[in-house]
Design an enzyme around this catalytic site. Sequence first.
Site, short mmCIF file in Angstrom:
data_model
loop_
_atom_site.label_atom_id
_atom_site.label_comp_id
_atom_site.label_asym_id
_atom_site.label_seq_id
_atom_site.Cartn_x
_atom_site.Cartn_y
_atom_site.Cartn_z
N ASP A 11 1.05 4.19 0.45
CA ASP A 11 1.02 4.51 -0.98
C ASP A 11 2.40 4.22 -1.57
O ASP A 11 3.41 4.77 -1.13
CB ASP A 11 0.68 6.00 -1.14
CG ASP A 11 0.26 6.36 -2.54
OD1 ASP A 11 -0.57 7.25 -2.68
OD2 ASP A 11 0.77 5.75 -3.50
N MET A 12 2.44 3.35 -2.57
CA MET A 12 3.72 3.01 -3.21
C MET A 12 4.25 4.23 -3.97
O MET A 12 3.48 4.96 -4.59
CB MET A 12 3.54 1.82 -4.15
CG MET A 12 3.06 0.54 -3.47
SD MET A 12 4.19 -0.08 -2.20
CE MET A 12 5.53 -0.69 -3.23
N ASP A 126 -1.89 0.21 -6.15
CA ASP A 126 -0.68 0.69 -5.47
C ASP A 126 -0.92 1.34 -4.11
O ASP A 126 -0.03 1.99 -3.59
CB ASP A 126 0.08 1.66 -6.38
CG ASP A 126 -0.64 2.99 -6.53
OD1 ASP A 126 -1.86 3.03 -6.27
OD2 ASP A 126 0.00 3.97 -6.91
N GLU A 127 -2.09 1.19 -3.54
CA GLU A 127 -2.29 1.75 -2.20
C GLU A 127 -3.29 0.94 -1.37
O GLU A 127 -4.12 0.21 -1.91
CB GLU A 127 -2.70 3.22 -2.27
CG GLU A 127 -3.92 3.51 -3.08
CD GLU A 127 -4.18 5.02 -3.13
OE1 GLU A 127 -4.83 5.54 -2.22
OE2 GLU A 127 -3.73 5.66 -4.09
#
Length: 386
Positions: A11-12, A126-127
């Site tokens: 996860d960013m 983003d993940e």
Amino acid sequence: MAVERRIAHLDMDAFFASVELLTYPELRGQAVVVGGRSAQAPVTNAQGDREFARLRDYAGRGVITTSTYEARALGVFSGMGLMKSAALAPEAILLPANFEAYRHFSRLFKAAVASVAPHVEDRGIDEIYVDLTQLEGDTLTLAQRLKQAVWEATGLTCSVGITPNKLLSKICSELDKPNGITILKPNELTTRIWPLAAKKINGIGPKANEKLASLNIHTIGELANTPAELLMAHFGKSTGAWMAQVAQGIDDRAVVTWSEPKSISRETTFERDLHAKHDRARLSEIFTNLCMRLAEDLQRKGYASRTIGIKLKYADFQVVTRDLTLPDDITDGAQIRLAATECLKRVPLEQKIRLLGVRAGSLRPVQAAEYLARELQPTLPLEFGS
DNA sequence: CTGTCATTAGTCAGACAG
DNA sequence: ATTACTGTCTGACTAATG
């Protein structure tokens, strides 16, 4: 005997805000939020310095998309209305969302991960989930390698959880955020997972959480100690059984590297609420626009649709949808508009409307050549020479 | 022939997520 | 004086089919 899987969830960290900080490094360490439909982009003044909009200067109907950890410390989180967040953190910097940049960095970090571990499941911008089971090396080293690859490709940090399944990895990637690694050791389920709130489980949202709370179930451990029969009685057979399973940390879902889309849609919230009669022309223009953009999306992605649907959100936030399944596939904007208009006739139009959406479902992949064959009428070269 | 049951498709709402 | 946008899934209900 099956080998224990090693599934990573990556996860960013504060993704959109972090991408903005790459562009505006002078904002590092400050409370920054991204969002707002009409947020003012930074302007460079005569001295060559950049001037940024503050949250207090904003007026409109936007919400926060992401905030830096400094802004979160002030109580400002994603999904919050901008007017409300301005009251909490008037001095916070407000930046407009730049989705093109986010998509660019999304591609970069996913490619970086794929170069380390090819078995990747996309979970939005983003993940991702990564199946590390077949890879050489110990788990911690692999996690460090993933993070290093992301950092080198983007200059961004992320957090990683590694466990035997997607459910637990998703929970664990949050436990040491930002820039952390969490590996769940065997037998740590009861010590590290059970004390967590039930809503940490991906799939238990605000509604289910409220209902659980009314049954005096607050943690995952309390959920695990609730008879499956009781859960099934309150949430239905399938959801109740699922809750009982996940509370025990059981999740057999595979990492899925590709799946066919089920629907494609476009929707928009108006600057001000519109009335079907009074604002007929404006509404019609927006409606046509949505249909045309949806048709472009369909064609660009290579799908034909057999079910067209609409969505309206009234001024009081009530949402209605209608859809229509056609005898044949369509791809064309005018055909979509025709079908969507049929749907519109079945919806009440007394109240003012704040949002309009159009959706295409029952998708079928089509070859590029099929589109040419589908062009019933020749398109006029409107742009040509202009 | 009528009623019932299983199954599937279609429609709509709502929960959830990123 | 608020609360985006895109997408998936499930439950409830109706209708059609066998």
